[in-house]
Design a protein around this motif. Sequence first.
Motif, PDB file in Angstrom:
ATOM      1  N   GLN A 112      -7.617   6.356 -11.448  1.00 38.52           N
ATOM      2  CA  GLN A 112      -8.803   7.088 -11.002  1.00 38.52           C
ATOM      3  C   GLN A 112      -8.814   8.501 -11.586  1.00 38.52           C
ATOM      4  O   GLN A 112      -9.837   8.979 -12.072  1.00 38.52           O
ATOM      5  CB  GLN A 112      -8.842   7.163  -9.476  1.00 38.52           C
ATOM      6  CG  GLN A 112      -9.112   5.832  -8.788  1.00 38.52           C
ATOM      7  CD  GLN A 112      -9.028   5.958  -7.286  1.00 38.52           C
ATOM      8  OE1 GLN A 112      -7.977   6.303  -6.745  1.00 38.52           O
ATOM      9  NE2 GLN A 112     -10.120   5.680  -6.604  1.00 38.52           N
TER      10      GLN A 112
ATOM     11  N   ARG B 278       0.843  -1.204   0.000  1.00 40.03           N
ATOM     12  CA  ARG B 278       0.000   0.000   0.000  1.00 40.03           C
ATOM     13  C   ARG B 278       0.878   1.254   0.000  1.00 40.03           C
ATOM     14  O   ARG B 278       0.580   2.240  -0.673  1.00 40.03           O
ATOM     15  CB  ARG B 278      -0.928  -0.017   1.208  1.00 40.03           C
ATOM     16  CG  ARG B 278      -1.935   1.136   1.213  1.00 40.03           C
ATOM     17  CD  ARG B 278      -2.814   1.100   2.447  1.00 40.03           C
ATOM     18  NE  ARG B 278      -3.707  -0.044   2.446  1.00 40.03           N
ATOM     19  CZ  ARG B 278      -3.705  -1.022   3.350  1.00 40.03           C
ATOM     20  NH1 ARG B 278      -2.847  -0.984   4.355  1.00 40.03           N
ATOM     21  NH2 ARG B 278      -4.548  -2.021   3.264  1.00 40.03           N
TER      22      ARG B 278
ATOM     23  N   ARG C 195     -12.291   4.214  -2.762  1.00 44.39           N
ATOM     24  CA  ARG C 195     -12.957   3.424  -3.771  1.00 44.39           C
ATOM     25  C   ARG C 195     -11.993   2.972  -4.854  1.00 44.39           C
ATOM     26  O   ARG C 195     -10.913   3.550  -5.024  1.00 44.39           O
ATOM     27  CB  ARG C 195     -14.107   4.217  -4.414  1.00 44.39           C
ATOM     28  CG  ARG C 195     -15.160   4.644  -3.420  1.00 44.39           C
ATOM     29  CD  ARG C 195     -16.363   5.250  -4.121  1.00 44.39           C
ATOM     30  NE  ARG C 195     -17.407   5.634  -3.178  1.00 44.39           N
ATOM     31  CZ  ARG C 195     -18.631   6.003  -3.527  1.00 44.39           C
ATOM     32  NH1 ARG C 195     -18.958   6.041  -4.814  1.00 44.39           N
ATOM     33  NH2 ARG C 195     -19.516   6.326  -2.620  1.00 44.39           N
ATOM     34  N   THR C 196     -12.389   1.928  -5.570  1.00 42.98           N
ATOM     35  CA  THR C 196     -11.606   1.497  -6.718  1.00 42.98           C
ATOM     36  C   THR C 196     -11.899   2.436  -7.887  1.00 42.98           C
ATOM     37  O   THR C 196     -12.839   3.237  -7.836  1.00 42.98           O
ATOM     38  CB  THR C 196     -11.969   0.066  -7.130  1.00 42.98           C
ATOM     39  OG1 THR C 196     -13.336   0.043  -7.588  1.00 42.98           O
ATOM     40  CG2 THR C 196     -11.827  -0.901  -5.952  1.00 42.98           C
ATOM     41  N   ALA C 197     -11.119   2.298  -8.949  1.00 45.05           N
ATOM     42  CA  ALA C 197     -11.333   3.142 -10.113  1.00 45.05           C
ATOM     43  C   ALA C 197     -12.732   2.924 -10.684  1.00 45.05           C
ATOM     44  O   ALA C 197     -13.411   3.871 -11.078  1.00 45.05           O
ATOM     45  CB  ALA C 197     -10.272   2.840 -11.176  1.00 45.05           C
TER      46      ALA C 197
ATOM     47  N   GLU D  37     -15.406   1.997  -9.076  1.00 44.46           N
ATOM     48  CA  GLU D  37     -16.429   2.561  -8.183  1.00 44.46           C
ATOM     49  C   GLU D  37     -16.428   4.083  -8.211  1.00 44.46           C
ATOM     50  O   GLU D  37     -17.438   4.710  -7.934  1.00 44.46           O
ATOM     51  CB  GLU D  37     -16.168   2.085  -6.742  1.00 44.46           C
ATOM     52  CG  GLU D  37     -16.398   0.600  -6.545  1.00 44.46           C
ATOM     53  CD  GLU D  37     -15.935   0.128  -5.189  1.00 44.46           C
ATOM     54  OE1 GLU D  37     -16.449  -0.906  -4.709  1.00 44.46           O
ATOM     55  OE2 GLU D  37     -15.031   0.772  -4.605  1.00 44.46           O
ATOM     56  N   SER D  38     -15.294   4.677  -8.529  1.00 41.74           N
ATOM     57  CA  SER D  38     -15.201   6.130  -8.558  1.00 41.74           C
ATOM     58  C   SER D  38     -16.032   6.710  -9.695  1.00 41.74           C
ATOM     59  O   SER D  38     -16.467   7.825  -9.636  1.00 41.74           O
ATOM     60  CB  SER D  38     -13.743   6.579  -8.708  1.00 41.74           C
ATOM     61  OG  SER D  38     -12.966   6.121  -7.623  1.00 41.74           O
TER      62      SER D  38
ATOM     63  N   GLU E 187       2.279   1.758  -3.377  1.00 50.32           N
ATOM     64  CA  GLU E 187       1.234   2.236  -4.290  1.00 50.32           C
ATOM     65  C   GLU E 187       1.037   3.736  -4.127  1.00 50.32           C
ATOM     66  O   GLU E 187       0.812   4.456  -5.114  1.00 50.32           O
ATOM     67  CB  GLU E 187      -0.071   1.495  -4.016  1.00 50.32           C
ATOM     68  CG  GLU E 187      -1.159   1.747  -5.040  1.00 50.32           C
ATOM     69  CD  GLU E 187      -0.866   1.126  -6.405  1.00 50.32           C
ATOM     70  OE1 GLU E 187      -1.608   1.433  -7.355  1.00 50.32           O
ATOM     71  OE2 GLU E 187       0.103   0.336  -6.513  1.00 50.32           O
TER      72      GLU E 187
END
Length: 206
Positions: free
Chosen positions: A171, A92, A201-203, A205-206, A95
């Motif tokens: 994102q 993480r 959120r994930t891409a 979900e965004s 990232e």
Amino acid sequence: DRADLDKLARLDELGHHRAACPADPVPAGCSIGSADVVAGPPDPADAVASLARVSDRADAGGEPLGLVELVRLLSGVDPEVLDGAGRVDLIRGWERVAAMVAGEQQRALAAVAEATAAFGLRGIEARHEVGAALRLAPGTAAERTEVALALTERLADTLTALRRGDVAWRQAADLATGVRDLPDSLAAAVQTRVLPRMADRTAAES
């Protein structure tokens, strides 16, 4: 022979040095060469402390950590000394660094586009130079150039979040693409609504 004599002389020199300069504490005037120092095993506590600082994005004194310091901390963490949760924290952390690096690259890409525009061409035409420099397929180079221009010209808050590592490049790119055909005022309104939720959120979900 000569080589053996040199080895014996070196061992004798080290013996006298260690006798005169004990390792702990080291008296004034004594020095310990790299050949005399044997690194101990990585300390799990140090690794956990580094990850905590990365997560908090602050040093021990509470000061914000920049990109260079985050890289220094993470590169000093040995994954082998971490438990399962710690290893997830480590990826993480990397990232976040990747997002911060991508944020800085957007400014560089936009600068290339600006230089292209100075020759009387459209900024997006920089995609050819970008593609050659980064060995990208034409479509990928065009997307990278377009996203950089959108983030630097229309979506400054998203670029700031990317440079902080709060959102991922994908994102930010999806938002830039999604508002491509909208007027600036409406694009800004979409950014204001979507950006606060991106970090969790994930891409998709965004």
